[in-house]
Design a protein around this motif. Structure first.
Motif, PDB file in Angstrom:
ATOM      1  N   GLU A 170       0.846  -1.187   0.000  1.00 19.27           N
ATOM      2  CA  GLU A 170       0.000   0.000   0.000  1.00 19.27           C
ATOM      3  C   GLU A 170       0.887   1.245   0.000  1.00 19.27           C
ATOM      4  O   GLU A 170       1.934   1.272   0.672  1.00 19.27           O
ATOM      5  CB  GLU A 170      -0.899   0.021   1.233  1.00 19.27           C
ATOM      6  CG  GLU A 170      -2.006  -1.008   1.217  1.00 19.27           C
ATOM      7  CD  GLU A 170      -3.073  -0.697   0.178  1.00 19.27           C
ATOM      8  OE1 GLU A 170      -3.342   0.489  -0.074  1.00 19.27           O
ATOM      9  OE2 GLU A 170      -3.629  -1.658  -0.392  1.00 19.27           O
ATOM     10  N   PRO A 171       0.525   2.289  -0.752  1.00 16.99           N
ATOM     11  CA  PRO A 171       1.316   3.524  -0.721  1.00 16.99           C
ATOM     12  C   PRO A 171       1.408   4.076   0.702  1.00 16.99           C
ATOM     13  O   PRO A 171       0.427   4.091   1.442  1.00 16.99           O
ATOM     14  CB  PRO A 171       0.516   4.473  -1.624  1.00 16.99           C
ATOM     15  CG  PRO A 171      -0.330   3.589  -2.476  1.00 16.99           C
ATOM     16  CD  PRO A 171      -0.637   2.380  -1.647  1.00 16.99           C
ATOM     17  N   ASP A 359      -3.562   4.430  -7.832  1.00 15.32           N
ATOM     18  CA  ASP A 359      -2.558   4.892  -6.867  1.00 15.32           C
ATOM     19  C   ASP A 359      -1.485   5.737  -7.533  1.00 15.32           C
ATOM     20  O   ASP A 359      -1.023   6.738  -6.973  1.00 15.32           O
ATOM     21  CB  ASP A 359      -1.910   3.696  -6.163  1.00 15.32           C
ATOM     22  CG  ASP A 359      -2.862   2.971  -5.224  1.00 15.32           C
ATOM     23  OD1 ASP A 359      -3.804   3.612  -4.726  1.00 15.32           O
ATOM     24  OD2 ASP A 359      -2.655   1.766  -4.994  1.00 15.32           O
TER      25      ASP A 359
END
Length: 437
Positions: A170-171, A359
């Motif tokens: 996940e960023p 994203d």
């Protein structure tokens, strides 16, 4: 009566009465919730004139790019809310009937917005000549990519990779866009089976990030081609700074003019979108001739949902065609697979990265907004607005599955149909070379 009161019947007729945002007008009047996170501001009456002459996506884009309409807050959130209003399955739907038309006419008359169509913003382009001829393709690429390397550096970050990243996590502050772009380049290298001594062609090489990583980490020699003079200048300097000038060549060259096969691997990352449907067969056939038997092609491209193509001469109301990617054409995944196999390739692997592009685009928009003043100085306020609108709108398109992004891995079979592929996908993704970290 203030402008908001005059416009209210038009908004109600088109979108319904429950606005999930705030609308402010040039005279200080407003409508909608005073606590709304998103504010759409009509900075002048000219915005109405633009919308009256082009009551569609293009009219809104012209108003936004010119600064006649401003949007405060999270632009992706704003577009999501507007789309929900416009979608009959999710909201009231945009109703363009007699009531809406009458409301438009009445509002324009009462607000003194009559007049000739305003001049389009300077950032709008219309190309001439035969579509996808070499000269016209060069102008289309230049319009998008020759905005300035410093401008792109603000948006893309240090990776200088202008395609979908690969977020293995996940960023977060501990896993950034730079990490995800490096992971994407490694993913492509693994799928191509890059190893020392191989010869690689990167079609549409951008600023040279992939050919540099492929040469530095996987020991290949590489040729990168682009139609952008500015990209080529940057890439050559980057190649030299890594001491790779003897192993990496950057050319300003149309892929159709690359004569010097054979190559062991070809990467096409974010380039096939510029290849029109009429040229897709030639694209696949030429890349097939450039590969040696057993050579692999990785085609990384945005796709559209299945259905008939749009106007082959270009959508006259398309913001993307007029401002961002003139002559760009998206193809369904099935079309790409069919074209590659018809050219003699065997398609071995297909992977969707759709959620990864949401994203990626969010990160690019954040970079642009954090460096807004400098981006405007390096280009123009209109150009910065174009990039903000197109990236936020694209993120919405990927999130809602109107757009896709796929990596299609294909091979030119060797003697007797030999593919040279490992037996498992785990083996496919294992690095063939010895990456230097």
């Amino acid at each position: 009566m203030d402008a908001a009161a005059i416009l209210r019947p038009l908004v109600d007729a088109a979108l319904g009465t429950d606005l999930p945002l705030r609308v402010e007008c040039w005279d200080g009047s407003s409508m909608g919730s005073p606590d709304a996170d998103v504010v759409v501001r009509f900075a002048s009456r000219r915005a109405l004139r633009r919308l009256a002459w082009a009551p569609n996506e293009l009219g809104f884009a012209r108003a936004y790019v010119s600064g006649d309409v401003e949007i405060d807050g999270d632009l992706l959130d704003a577009l999501t809310r507007l789309e929900a209003l416009a979608d009959p399955e999710r909201g009231p739907g945009v109703r363009v009937g007699p009531d809406t038309t009458a409301a438009v006419v009445k509002a324009v008359l009462r607000l003194g917005a009559l007049g000739p169509p305003p001049r389009p913003p300077a950032e709008e382009i219309r190309l001439s000549g035969r579509r996808h001829a070499r000269g016209r393709d060069a102008k289309a690429v230049s319009h998008h990519y020759d905005v300035g390397n410093d401008f792109y550096a603000l948006v893309l970050g240090p990776s200088m990779v202008y395609s979908c990243a690969y977020f293995e996590q996940e960023p977060s502050p501990d896993y950034t866009l730079q990490d995800a772009q490096c992971a994407k380049l490694d993913l492509v290298a693994h799928k191509l089976g890059l190893a020392p001594g191989m010869r690689l062609l990167d079609v549409g090489c951008g600023w040279g990030s992939f050919v540099i990583q492929a040469a530095r980490r996987y020991g290949v020699t590489a040729v990168g081609v682009t139609l952008s003079e500015e990209q080529a200048a940057f890439a050559r300097a980057a190649v030299a700074s890594h001491g790779l000038a003897d192993r990496v060549e950057i050319r300003v060259q149309d892929y159709r003019d690359v004569p010097d096969g054979s190559y062991d691997a070809i990467a096409s990352i974010g380039m096939a979108e510029h290849v029109g449907l009429s040229q897709l067969d030639e694209y696949a056939a030429h890349l097939h001739t450039l590969l040696s038997p057993g050579g692999r092609l990785l085609n990384h491209a945005i796709s559209r949902r299945p259905g008939p193509p749009g106007d082959p001469k270009g959508d006259k109301t398309s913001f993307i065609d007029r401002y961002v990617f003139p002559d760009g054409e998206l193809h369904p995944l099935a079309t790409v697979v069919d074209v590659l196999e018809s050219a003699g390739f065997e398609v071995r692997d297909v992977e969707s990265l759709r959620e990864h592009y949401v994203d990626t685009l969010r990160a690019w928009v954040a970079n642009l907004e954090q460096n807004w003043d400098q981006a405007v100085r390096l280009s123009s306020a209109g150009r910065a607005r174009v990039w903000r609108l197109y990236m936020a709108g694209s993120a919405l398109g990927f999130r809602s599955n109107r757009l896709g992004i796929n990596q299609v891995l294909a091979v030119k079979p060797g003697p007797g149909g030999d593919s040279g592929f490992p037996r498992t996908r785990t083996g496919l993704l294992a690095p063939a070379g010895r990456p230097e970290r």
